[in-house]
Design a protein around this motif. Structure first.
Motif, short mmCIF file in Angstrom:
data_model
loop_
_atom_site.label_atom_id
_atom_site.label_comp_id
_atom_site.label_asym_id
_atom_site.label_seq_id
_atom_site.Cartn_x
_atom_site.Cartn_y
_atom_site.Cartn_z
N ASP A 34 -9.64 -24.10 -39.30
CA ASP A 34 -10.33 -25.15 -38.54
C ASP A 34 -11.03 -26.15 -39.45
N SER B 135 -8.91 -35.88 -35.46
CA SER B 135 -7.54 -35.71 -35.92
C SER B 135 -7.59 -35.23 -37.36
N VAL C 74 -4.91 -28.69 -32.56
CA VAL C 74 -5.48 -28.56 -31.22
C VAL C 74 -6.97 -28.88 -31.31
N PRO C 75 -7.42 -29.91 -30.59
CA PRO C 75 -8.83 -30.29 -30.67
C PRO C 75 -9.70 -29.56 -29.66
N ASN C 76 -10.98 -29.51 -29.98
CA ASN C 76 -11.98 -28.99 -29.06
C ASN C 76 -13.21 -29.87 -29.20
N ILE D 136 -10.97 -29.02 -34.87
CA ILE D 136 -9.53 -29.09 -34.67
C ILE D 136 -8.88 -27.97 -35.46
N THR D 137 -7.92 -27.32 -34.86
CA THR D 137 -7.24 -26.22 -35.53
C THR D 137 -6.22 -26.74 -36.54
#
Length: 120
Positions: free
Chosen positions: A32, A69, A55-57, A50-51
């Motif tokens: 992350d 990003s 994949v964002p959180n 973001i992973t």
């Protein structure tokens, strides 16, 4: 290994800023990456993460106003902030979950912080 954040500064309400944070040095892996912020008198709080797969959180109050990003080839994470309001004024800290030595586990590393001031 160090994280270098850039892109902070003074912006008028309603304006935009793009922060960047690059990981310098030799790393074996990055999981992350993300951003926290700390306003005067407040605790540090999550903005977004973001992973490694992109994949964002987002923190609930900031959804729709920020976009995270990353460029894995450049070991860099970005934070695009739009329609900024004065309450977004804070020091923004980037972090990355790094694997830096063969026999150690992943560990969070932090950047030095970049100041964002939203004011007219």
């Amino acid at each position: 290994v160090q994280l270098q954040a850039s892109g902070g500064g003074l912006v008028q309400p309603g304006g935009s800023l793009r922060l960047a944070c690059e990981v310098y040095g030799v790393v074996l892996g990055i999981r992350d990456m993300g951003w926290y912020r700390q306003a005067p008198g407040n605790e540090r709080e999550l903005v977004a993460r973001i992973t490694s797969g992109g994949v964002p959180n987002y923190a609930e109050p900031l959804k729709g106003r920020v976009s995270i990003s990353r460029d894995n080839a450049k070991n860099t994470v970005y934070l695009q902030m739009n329609n900024l309001k004065p309450e977004a004024t804070a020091v923004y800290y980037c972090y990355a979950d790094l694997w830096t030595t063969p026999y150690a586990d992943y560990k969070d590393h932090w950047g030095q912080g970049t100041l964002v001031t939203v004011s007219s």
